[in-house]
Write a protein that holds these residues in place. Structure first.
Motif, short mmCIF file in Angstrom:
data_model
loop_
_atom_site.label_atom_id
_atom_site.label_comp_id
_atom_site.label_asym_id
_atom_site.label_seq_id
_atom_site.Cartn_x
_atom_site.Cartn_y
_atom_site.Cartn_z
N ALA A 1 16.00 -0.60 39.87
CA ALA A 1 15.20 0.61 40.10
C ALA A 1 15.95 1.92 39.86
O ALA A 1 15.34 2.98 39.88
CB ALA A 1 14.60 0.61 41.51
N ASP A 2 17.25 1.86 39.64
CA ASP A 2 18.03 3.09 39.41
C ASP A 2 17.99 3.40 37.92
O ASP A 2 18.70 2.78 37.13
CB ASP A 2 19.46 2.90 39.89
N THR A 3 17.18 4.38 37.52
CA THR A 3 17.03 4.67 36.09
C THR A 3 18.31 5.20 35.46
O THR A 3 18.43 5.22 34.23
CB THR A 3 15.89 5.69 35.86
N ASP A 4 19.29 5.60 36.28
CA ASP A 4 20.56 6.07 35.72
C ASP A 4 21.43 4.94 35.19
O ASP A 4 22.35 5.18 34.41
CB ASP A 4 21.35 6.85 36.78
N VAL A 5 21.15 3.69 35.60
CA VAL A 5 22.00 2.58 35.17
C VAL A 5 21.20 1.45 34.50
O VAL A 5 21.78 0.60 33.82
CB VAL A 5 22.80 1.99 36.35
N VAL A 6 19.88 1.42 34.67
CA VAL A 6 19.08 0.32 34.13
C VAL A 6 19.19 0.25 32.61
O VAL A 6 19.20 -0.84 32.03
CB VAL A 6 17.61 0.46 34.56
N GLY A 7 19.29 1.40 31.94
CA GLY A 7 19.42 1.39 30.49
C GLY A 7 20.61 0.57 30.01
O GLY A 7 20.53 -0.15 29.02
N ILE B 1 17.84 4.98 31.50
CA ILE B 1 16.59 4.73 30.80
C ILE B 1 15.67 5.91 31.13
O ILE B 1 15.43 6.22 32.29
CB ILE B 1 15.92 3.39 31.18
N SER B 2 15.23 6.59 30.09
CA SER B 2 14.39 7.77 30.25
C SER B 2 12.93 7.38 30.09
O SER B 2 12.57 6.63 29.18
CB SER B 2 14.77 8.82 29.20
N ILE B 3 12.08 7.88 30.97
CA ILE B 3 10.64 7.62 30.91
C ILE B 3 9.95 8.96 30.64
O ILE B 3 10.07 9.89 31.43
CB ILE B 3 10.13 7.03 32.24
N SER B 4 9.27 9.04 29.51
CA SER B 4 8.66 10.31 29.13
C SER B 4 7.45 10.04 28.25
O SER B 4 7.25 8.92 27.78
CB SER B 4 9.67 11.20 28.39
#
Length: 201
Positions: free
Chosen positions: A89-95, A169-172
């Motif tokens: 759930a941490d988008t800073d590391v999931v990528g 992982i960026s969500i946009s």
């Protein structure tokens, strides 16, 4: 990955599910103005399709003929969120957990260095396929990749992006004329109903 089954490679199909051809070969002006499904290959170089798959505009996804094989579909924004949640759930590391490892500079990968945080512990094996912008220009091979979701937002649609210089992982959301990669997700399997052997029929 969790209770989801993802294709391990980016989509490469050139036809819809019913056999109709998907438009291709569009120049920059045609790409920008088209409101019909189309695909392209980065820099019009066939070898890039073999490695990275095709880049599709969002109108391909919105076409009722379907672009994923039978039993598969384009993931929704919520389904992508389920993947991210499963990976911590941490988008800073999931990528980093979704990127293939190694770098061009080290001779052991396809991402530009430093390929920050890449472990591919998810098995998703994301490659730096680059994009085709809504204006028709190619950008970012070896540096970033974006995946379409099936979720629109007015004349935009939601996407997920991974980068060589970050484990994020960026969500946009972005313009539907843009060309991004597609990963298909298997349709949910029907629930199995257990019937005891001695159940009267």
């Amino acid at each position: 990955i969790g209770d989801q089954l993802w294709m391990k490679e980016n989509l490469k199909v050139t036809h819809y599910r019913n056999g109709d051809e998907i438009s291709t070969g569009l120049d920059n002006d045609e790409w920008h103005s088209s409101e019909e499904g189309a695909y392209t290959v980065y820099d019009d170089e066939p070898a890039n399709a073999d490695i990275y798959g095709n880049l599709y505009n969002w109108f391909v996804i919105d076409d009722e003929r379907g672009v994923c094989p039978e039993g598969w579909h384009i993931p929704s924004l919520d389904e992508g969120s389920s993947l991210i949640d499963y990976l911590g759930a941490d988008t800073d590391v999931v990528g980093g957990k979704m990127k293939s490892t190694g770098s061009i500079e080290d001779g052991d990968g396809l991402w530009s260095a430093p390929n920050q945080g890449a472990t591919n512990e998810s098995g998703f094996t994301s490659l730096p396929s680059g994009i085709r912008s809504s204006g028709g220009n190619y950008d970012g091979l070896s540096e970033h990749t974006s995946f379409w979701s099936s979720t629109p937002d007015n004349n935009h649609a939601w996407r997920w992006t991974l980068y060589f210089h970050s484990s994020e992982i960026s969500i946009s959301n972005y313009l539907q004329e843009s060309g991004y990669s597609i990963r298909c997700l298997q349709d949910p399997l029907p629930e199995t109903i257990y019937i005891p052997q001695d159940y009267p029929t």
